[in-house]
Design a protein around this motif. Structure first.
Motif, PDB file in Angstrom:
ATOM      1  N   ASP A   1       5.565  11.015   0.482  1.00 33.58           N
ATOM      2  CA  ASP A   1       5.402   9.825   1.324  1.00 33.58           C
ATOM      3  C   ASP A   1       6.720   9.166   1.711  1.00 33.58           C
ATOM      4  N   ALA A   2       7.653   9.030   0.762  1.00 32.18           N
ATOM      5  CA  ALA A   2       8.901   8.311   1.033  1.00 32.18           C
ATOM      6  C   ALA A   2       9.759   9.015   2.079  1.00 32.18           C
ATOM      7  N   VAL A   3       9.552  10.318   2.275  1.00 32.74           N
ATOM      8  CA  VAL A   3      10.362  11.104   3.210  1.00 32.74           C
ATOM      9  C   VAL A   3       9.579  11.456   4.474  1.00 32.74           C
ATOM     10  N   CYS A   4       8.323  11.820   4.317  1.00 33.93           N
ATOM     11  CA  CYS A   4       7.527  12.287   5.455  1.00 33.93           C
ATOM     12  C   CYS A   4       6.989  11.149   6.317  1.00 33.93           C
ATOM     13  N   ILE A   5       7.022   9.920   5.818  1.00 32.08           N
ATOM     14  CA  ILE A   5       6.667   8.735   6.598  1.00 32.08           C
ATOM     15  C   ILE A   5       7.948   7.942   6.838  1.00 32.08           C
TER      16      ILE A   5
ATOM     17  N   THR B   1       7.039   0.110  10.609  1.00 34.76           N
ATOM     18  CA  THR B   1       5.812  -0.470  10.047  1.00 34.76           C
ATOM     19  C   THR B   1       4.567   0.095  10.705  1.00 34.76           C
ATOM     20  N   MET B   2       4.599   0.272  12.017  1.00 34.31           N
ATOM     21  CA  MET B   2       3.425   0.792  12.720  1.00 34.31           C
ATOM     22  C   MET B   2       3.114   2.215  12.283  1.00 34.31           C
ATOM     23  N   GLU B   3       4.150   3.016  12.091  1.00 34.09           N
ATOM     24  CA  GLU B   3       3.913   4.384  11.626  1.00 34.09           C
ATOM     25  C   GLU B   3       3.328   4.377  10.218  1.00 34.09           C
ATOM     26  N   LYS B   4       3.835   3.523   9.351  1.00 27.35           N
ATOM     27  CA  LYS B   4       3.305   3.454   7.988  1.00 27.35           C
ATOM     28  C   LYS B   4       1.817   3.107   8.003  1.00 27.35           C
ATOM     29  N   GLU B   5       1.453   2.150   8.837  1.00 34.53           N
ATOM     30  CA  GLU B   5       0.045   1.750   8.911  1.00 34.53           C
ATOM     31  C   GLU B   5      -0.833   2.904   9.400  1.00 34.53           C
ATOM     32  N   ARG B   6      -0.336   3.674  10.382  1.00 34.78           N
ATOM     33  CA  ARG B   6      -1.119   4.816  10.889  1.00 34.78           C
ATOM     34  C   ARG B   6      -1.245   5.902   9.827  1.00 34.78           C
TER      35      ARG B   6
ATOM     36  N   THR C   1       3.396  -2.113  -5.571  1.00 34.82           N
ATOM     37  CA  THR C   1       4.615  -2.782  -5.122  1.00 34.82           C
ATOM     38  C   THR C   1       4.269  -3.964  -4.232  1.00 34.82           C
ATOM     39  N   LYS C   2       3.286  -3.789  -3.340  1.00 32.26           N
ATOM     40  CA  LYS C   2       2.829  -4.853  -2.463  1.00 32.26           C
ATOM     41  C   LYS C   2       1.354  -5.102  -2.729  1.00 32.26           C
ATOM     42  N   LEU C   3       0.954  -6.382  -2.648  1.00 29.89           N
ATOM     43  CA  LEU C   3      -0.439  -6.723  -2.904  1.00 29.89           C
ATOM     44  C   LEU C   3      -1.375  -5.991  -1.944  1.00 29.89           C
ATOM     45  N   HIS C   4      -0.954  -5.838  -0.702  1.00 24.60           N
ATOM     46  CA  HIS C   4      -1.808  -5.167   0.289  1.00 24.60           C
ATOM     47  C   HIS C   4      -2.183  -3.751  -0.164  1.00 24.60           C
ATOM     48  N   ASP C   5      -1.287  -3.102  -0.903  1.00 25.34           N
ATOM     49  CA  ASP C   5      -1.550  -1.732  -1.342  1.00 25.34           C
ATOM     50  C   ASP C   5      -2.763  -1.657  -2.259  1.00 25.34           C
TER      51      ASP C   5
ATOM     52  N   LEU D   1     -10.449  -4.618   8.057  1.00 28.12           N
ATOM     53  CA  LEU D   1      -9.662  -4.213   6.896  1.00 28.12           C
ATOM     54  C   LEU D   1      -8.703  -3.084   7.244  1.00 28.12           C
ATOM     55  N   SER D   2      -8.194  -3.071   8.456  1.00 25.56           N
ATOM     56  CA  SER D   2      -7.240  -2.042   8.855  1.00 25.56           C
ATOM     57  C   SER D   2      -5.942  -2.229   8.085  1.00 25.56           C
ATOM     58  N   SER D   3      -5.172  -1.141   8.006  1.00 22.07           N
ATOM     59  CA  SER D   3      -3.953  -1.133   7.185  1.00 22.07           C
ATOM     60  C   SER D   3      -2.811  -1.864   7.888  1.00 22.07           C
ATOM     61  N   ARG D   4      -2.940  -3.185   7.987  1.00 26.47           N
ATOM     62  CA  ARG D   4      -1.931  -4.002   8.655  1.00 26.47           C
ATOM     63  C   ARG D   4      -1.186  -4.833   7.611  1.00 26.47           C
TER      64      ARG D   4
END
Length: 439
Positions: free
Chosen positions: A84-88, A93-98, A245-249, A267-270
C-alpha cells in the motif's frame, strides 16, 4: 486499475533495494487469484526513513517496510507484490480514497497474503518453530525450557501487527496466508492451529481477545470463496477497539470487509469529512435515520437520543473459544416481546459474535424505533451504554408491529469506543438528563 511492485532480485540482503512499478488491471473473471502477493504489515514510525529505488527515483519508506522488502527479496528472480505505501500515491488524497475501495478485492485476488511481523527478536524463530511443531500434533523438542518457549510465543503474539485495524481486512479477504518473521516463515493455517493448541494465554484477556479474532480470520482463508461476507454492524461490534493511525481508518477498514450495500450510506472513503460527521453517519446507518446523534470533536464517543423499548434481559452468558470466542447468551423476555413471538418470562438462546465489549449478565436487549435489529445495552446511572449496536437474533424472530408505537419511550445512550471513564464524561458534559432510566 492498480499498481504492482516488481521487487528486483539480489544475492546480497544488504544491497540497496531496486524496484519497478507497473499498472495492472484486476479482472472480474472466474479466476480466483492473480499472479502477485499482497503484503500485510505495520507501517511503523515515520521517522528515520529509508530509501528504495523505483525506476531510478528514490522513495522514502519506513524502516519496517524496508526490512520486510529486504527479507522478501529473492536472490535470483523477481517478486511481484502489492504494497500500500508504494503502490498507492500517498501524496494524492483522491487516489487514496479511490484505492481504499479496492483493497478488499486486492487482497482477495492475491495468490498469497504475506504477513510481516517484523525482524527476528525475543526468540521469535524458536516461537514460530514451536507453533509449527504444535500444529503437527507433536510435543515441543525443548521440554526442559517451556517457560522460555511460552514467553517467546507470547512476545510474538504481542507484536503491533495483531493490534492494527487494517490487518483485519487484509487477512479476512485472503485465500492463502504466509506468516513471516525475519527469515522464518510458516503457513497461515498451520500458524493458527499451533497457536490454538498451545493456547497458554487464557489468563491474559486482552491478548486472548486480540489473537483469537485474528486467528479465526486467518484459519478461514483456505475455505473462503470470496471476500466481504460479514455485515457492517457485526464487524464494528467486534473490532472497533483496534488501533489505527487515523480515526477514519477504523470505519473504512471495517466497511471494506462488509457485505452490506454502502452506496447510499454516506460512508464513502473521504478523509476530508470531519470525524464527527463520519461517526454520526455510521451510527445512523447501523441504527436508523430517526435517531438524534451528537459527537465531540475527535472523541470516539457519540451521544444518541431515540425512542425505544426494552425487550428483555440477559440471564446467562457463555463463551465458545472454538468459534473465535463467540458468546452464547440466554435472554429472558418481558411482556413487550409477545408481539415478537415470545411469551412473557420465556427465554431464548442467541449465539453472538465475539465483541470488543463482552456482554454481561444483567445487560438489556432493546429495540430503538426504526431499527431493524435489537441493541444490547448496559444501564449506567442516567444513561445506557451500548455494548452491541446491532445484534442478529435467531431466524424466525419477528419484527415489532406498528401497534407498539405507544410503548416506545425516550432513551439516552452512549456509544463509547474509547472506554473513557464515566467521571470524565460527567466532567465534560455535566449531569446527563434522565431519559434512559428504567421505570
Amino acid at each position: 486499475m492498480i499498481r504492482l511492485l516488481r521487487l528486483l532480485p539480489h544475492e546480497s540482503r544488504n544491497a540497496a533495494i531496486q524496484c519497478q512499478l507497473f499498472n495492472y488491471t484486476l479482472q472480474d473473471s472466474g479466476r480466483r487469484t492473480h499472479p502477485y502477493e499482497a503484503l500485510s504489515y505495520v507501517w511503523g514510525d515515520l521517522v528515520n526513513l529509508e530509501s528504495i529505488s523505483i525506476g531510478g527515483y528514490e522513495l522514502p519508506v519506513t524502516q519496517n517496510l524496508y526490512k520486510a522488502l529486504s527479507h522478501l527479496r529473492h536472490r535470483s528472480i523477481d517478486r511481484i507484490l502489492w504494497v500500500d505505501a508504494v503502490c498507492i500515491n500517498q501524496y494524492d488524497t483522491m487516489e487514496k480514497e479511490r484505492q481504499i475501495r479496492f483493497m478488499a478485492k486486492i487482497y482477495a485476488q492475491a495468490s498469497c497474503v504475506v504477513v510481516w511481523l517484523g525482524e527476528c527478536a525475543d526468540n521469535s524463530d524458536q516461537a514460530l518453530e514451536e507453533i509449527r511443531v504444535a500444529a503437527g500434533g507433536k510435543k515441543s523438542s525443548n521440554q526442559s525450557n517451556l517457560t522460555m518457549i511460552h514467553k517467546a510465543v507470547s512476545s510474538l503474539l504481542q507484536r503491533p501487527w495483531f493490534r492494527r485495524i487494517w490487518v483485519l481486512q487484509e487477512v479476512a479477504a485472503a485465500r492463502h496466508v504466509l506468516i513471516t518473521c525475519g527469515s522464518a516463515e510458516t503457513d497461515g493455517y498451520a500458524f493458527c492451529s499451533g497457536v490454538s493448541l498451545l493456547d497458554f494465554y487464557n489468563n491474559d484477556l486482552d491478548l486472548q481477545s486480540l489473537v483469537r479474532s485474528v486467528i479465526y480470520l486467518i484459519r478461514e482463508a483456505i475455505f473462503r470463496p470470496g471476500y466481504a461476507t460479514s455485515e457492517s454492524g457485526e464487524l464494528v461490534d467486534m473490532y472497533h477497539t483496534r488501533e489505527a493511525t487515523k480515526l477514519h481508518d477504523k470505519v473504512f477498514a471495517l466497511l471494506g470487509m462488509s457485505s452490506d450495500d454502502l452506496s447510499k450510506a454516506s460512508l464513502s472513503s473521504r478523509y476530508e469529512d470531519p470525524w464527527g460527521k463520519l461517526f454520526q453517519n455510521l451510527t445512523k446507518f447501523l441504527l436508523c435515520d430517526k435517531i438524534s446523534t451528537e459527537t465531540f470533536g475527535d472523541k470516539q464517543i457519540t451521544l444518541i437520543r431515540s425512542k425505544g423499548c426494552i425487550l428483555g434481559r440477559v440471564s446467562l452468558v457463555q463463551s465458545d473459544i472454538t468459534q473465535g470466542g463467540s458468546q452464547g447468551v440466554e435472554i429472558i423476555f418481558n411482556s413487550i416481546s409477545r408481539q415478537m413471538g415470545y411469551k412473557e418470562g420465556s427465554s431464548a438462546h442467541w449465539t453472538l459474535h465475539s465483541l470488543a465489549n463482552s456482554i454481561r449478565k444483567g445487560d438489556f436487549v432493546c429495540l430503538l424505533q426504526g431499527a431493524s435489529k435489537p441493541t444490547i445495552v448496559r444501564l449506567h446511572d442516567d444513561h445506557f451504554d451500548i455494548i452491541m449496536i446491532a445484534a442478529t437474533p435467531p431466524e424466525g424472530m419477528l419484527k415489532l408491529s406498528q401497534s407498539m408505537k405507544p410503548l416506545f419511550r425516550n432513551f439516552l445512550l452512549i456509544w463509547d469506543w474509547e472506554k473513557a471513564s464515566r467521571e470524565g464524561l460527567k466532567t465534560s458534559w455535566g449531569k446527563l438528563p434522565e431519559h434512559g432510566r428504567l421505570q
